[in-house]
Design a protein around this motif. Sequence first.
Motif: not given
Length: 82
Positions: A13-22
């Motif tokens: 999920l985090l990779i799919a979003r790609g938000d560096p803050k995550s």
Amino acid sequence: MPGLAECQSLLRLLIARGDPKSIPLAKGAIDQYLNTAPLSARGRGLRVLQRDALDQHDVAVGVQRSFAETVDAYIEHKLAEE
């Protein structure tokens, strides 16, 4: 392996979003997996997570690809510690 499926799902999920803050959330998920997994399963579980992150990297673009690379590098670091 305890927590492996949950960690893998969250990392996807985090990779799919790609938000560096995550990134701290991704690292925390990996650390939590390591804290709950039996010693004998840690390396194998990390390799499963790493292979999955690399698979995501292969189909990702832009920030998702960069995020997957960061996850891979963190897992590689953890494997070196094992």
